[in-house]
Design a protein around this motif. Structure first.
Motif, short mmCIF file in Angstrom:
data_model
loop_
_atom_site.label_atom_id
_atom_site.label_comp_id
_atom_site.label_asym_id
_atom_site.label_seq_id
_atom_site.Cartn_x
_atom_site.Cartn_y
_atom_site.Cartn_z
N PRO A 73 -3.04 25.05 -21.29
CA PRO A 73 -3.08 25.74 -20.10
C PRO A 73 -3.81 24.79 -18.97
O PRO A 73 -3.48 25.21 -17.92
CB PRO A 73 -3.80 26.80 -20.43
N GLN A 74 -4.34 23.79 -19.24
CA GLN A 74 -5.11 23.02 -18.14
C GLN A 74 -4.34 21.86 -18.00
O GLN A 74 -4.85 20.93 -17.16
CB GLN A 74 -6.33 22.75 -18.52
N ALA A 75 -2.97 21.79 -18.08
CA ALA A 75 -2.16 20.51 -17.76
C ALA A 75 -2.17 20.65 -16.23
O ALA A 75 -2.35 21.48 -15.56
CB ALA A 75 -1.03 20.69 -18.43
N ASP A 76 -1.81 19.33 -15.72
CA ASP A 76 -1.67 19.31 -14.34
C ASP A 76 -0.70 20.06 -13.60
O ASP A 76 -0.51 20.44 -12.61
CB ASP A 76 -1.99 17.90 -13.51
N GLN A 77 0.54 20.00 -14.32
CA GLN A 77 1.80 20.86 -14.11
C GLN A 77 2.76 20.68 -15.38
O GLN A 77 2.20 20.58 -16.50
CB GLN A 77 2.56 20.07 -12.96
N TYR A 78 3.76 21.41 -15.20
CA TYR A 78 4.69 21.48 -16.44
C TYR A 78 6.14 21.09 -15.99
O TYR A 78 6.49 21.33 -14.88
CB TYR A 78 4.65 22.97 -16.90
N ASP A 79 6.91 20.60 -16.86
CA ASP A 79 8.35 20.49 -16.72
C ASP A 79 9.05 20.76 -18.09
O ASP A 79 8.33 21.37 -19.03
CB ASP A 79 8.56 19.11 -16.37
N GLU A 80 10.18 20.27 -18.21
CA GLU A 80 11.10 20.78 -19.26
C GLU A 80 10.50 20.24 -20.69
O GLU A 80 10.71 20.66 -21.80
CB GLU A 80 12.55 20.64 -19.24
N ARG A 81 9.62 19.34 -20.55
CA ARG A 81 9.20 18.38 -21.53
C ARG A 81 7.70 18.85 -22.06
O ARG A 81 7.27 18.84 -23.14
CB ARG A 81 9.03 16.90 -21.48
N GLY A 82 7.23 19.75 -21.32
CA GLY A 82 5.84 20.39 -21.60
C GLY A 82 4.81 20.04 -20.47
O GLY A 82 5.32 20.03 -19.37
N GLY A 83 3.66 19.86 -21.04
CA GLY A 83 2.70 19.60 -19.87
C GLY A 83 2.55 18.38 -19.15
O GLY A 83 3.00 17.37 -19.91
N ILE A 84 2.21 18.25 -17.94
CA ILE A 84 2.05 16.81 -17.56
C ILE A 84 0.60 16.51 -17.16
O ILE A 84 -0.13 17.32 -16.56
CB ILE A 84 2.96 16.75 -16.13
N VAL A 85 0.12 15.47 -17.08
CA VAL A 85 -1.14 14.86 -16.95
C VAL A 85 -0.89 13.56 -16.00
O VAL A 85 -0.12 12.98 -16.38
CB VAL A 85 -2.05 14.87 -18.24
N HIS A 86 -1.60 13.82 -14.97
CA HIS A 86 -1.61 12.77 -14.04
C HIS A 86 -2.81 11.71 -14.06
O HIS A 86 -4.07 12.17 -14.27
CB HIS A 86 -1.62 13.40 -12.57
N ILE A 87 -2.77 10.39 -14.28
CA ILE A 87 -3.59 9.44 -14.24
C ILE A 87 -3.42 8.58 -13.02
O ILE A 87 -2.83 7.77 -13.07
CB ILE A 87 -3.37 8.74 -15.60
N PRO A 88 -4.31 8.97 -12.01
CA PRO A 88 -4.15 8.25 -10.57
C PRO A 88 -4.54 6.89 -10.77
O PRO A 88 -5.53 6.25 -11.56
CB PRO A 88 -4.98 9.07 -9.74
N ALA A 89 -4.12 5.98 -10.02
CA ALA A 89 -4.50 4.61 -9.84
C ALA A 89 -5.74 4.83 -9.07
O ALA A 89 -5.86 5.48 -8.13
CB ALA A 89 -3.34 3.77 -9.41
N VAL A 90 -6.77 3.72 -9.64
CA VAL A 90 -7.87 3.58 -8.80
C VAL A 90 -7.98 2.31 -8.18
O VAL A 90 -7.78 1.29 -8.72
CB VAL A 90 -8.99 3.81 -9.59
#
Length: 107
Positions: free
Chosen positions: A78-95
């Motif tokens: 439930p804490q994923a950044d967003q969701y699509d047809e594959r499931g949760g999405i987590v974003h790993i931003p570039a620093v």
């Protein structure tokens, strides 16, 4: 819960996935980072009953993932950044490397 570390010297970020103790039986985290292999990242149960696993991933990506519980039961975080047809999405931003933007500039 999903926590992210700062990138290491190789540009890898440690993603730690954690589930509450109410989840019973073996659980794995599967996703783009392990070719959706349910055996690649099994979660371990700590003394507090929480299931956890840490995965090293390159910075600057958006990765899909889901949890797979014993018996072939898939579920999302439930804490994923967003969701699509594959499931949760987590974003790993570039620093950005170098000094922070707030650093004083030479005159």
């Amino acid at each position: 819960m999903i926590s992210r570390s700062e990138p290491d010297k190789q540009g890898l970020v440690a993603l730690t996935f954690s589930l509450p103790g109410e989840v019973s039986g073996p659980v794995s985290v599967v996703g783009d980072f392990n070719d959706w292999d349910p055996h690649a990242h099994p979660m371990t149960v700590g003394q507090d009953g929480r299931h956890t696993v840490t995965v090293q991933v390159p910075q600057g990506l958006s990765l899909a993932f889901r949890y797979l519980r014993e018996g072939g039961i898939w579920f999302d975080d439930p804490q994923a950044d967003q969701y699509d047809e594959r499931g949760g999405i987590v974003h790993i931003p570039a620093v950005a490397s170098g000094e922070p933007a707030s650093a004083p500039q030479p005159a």
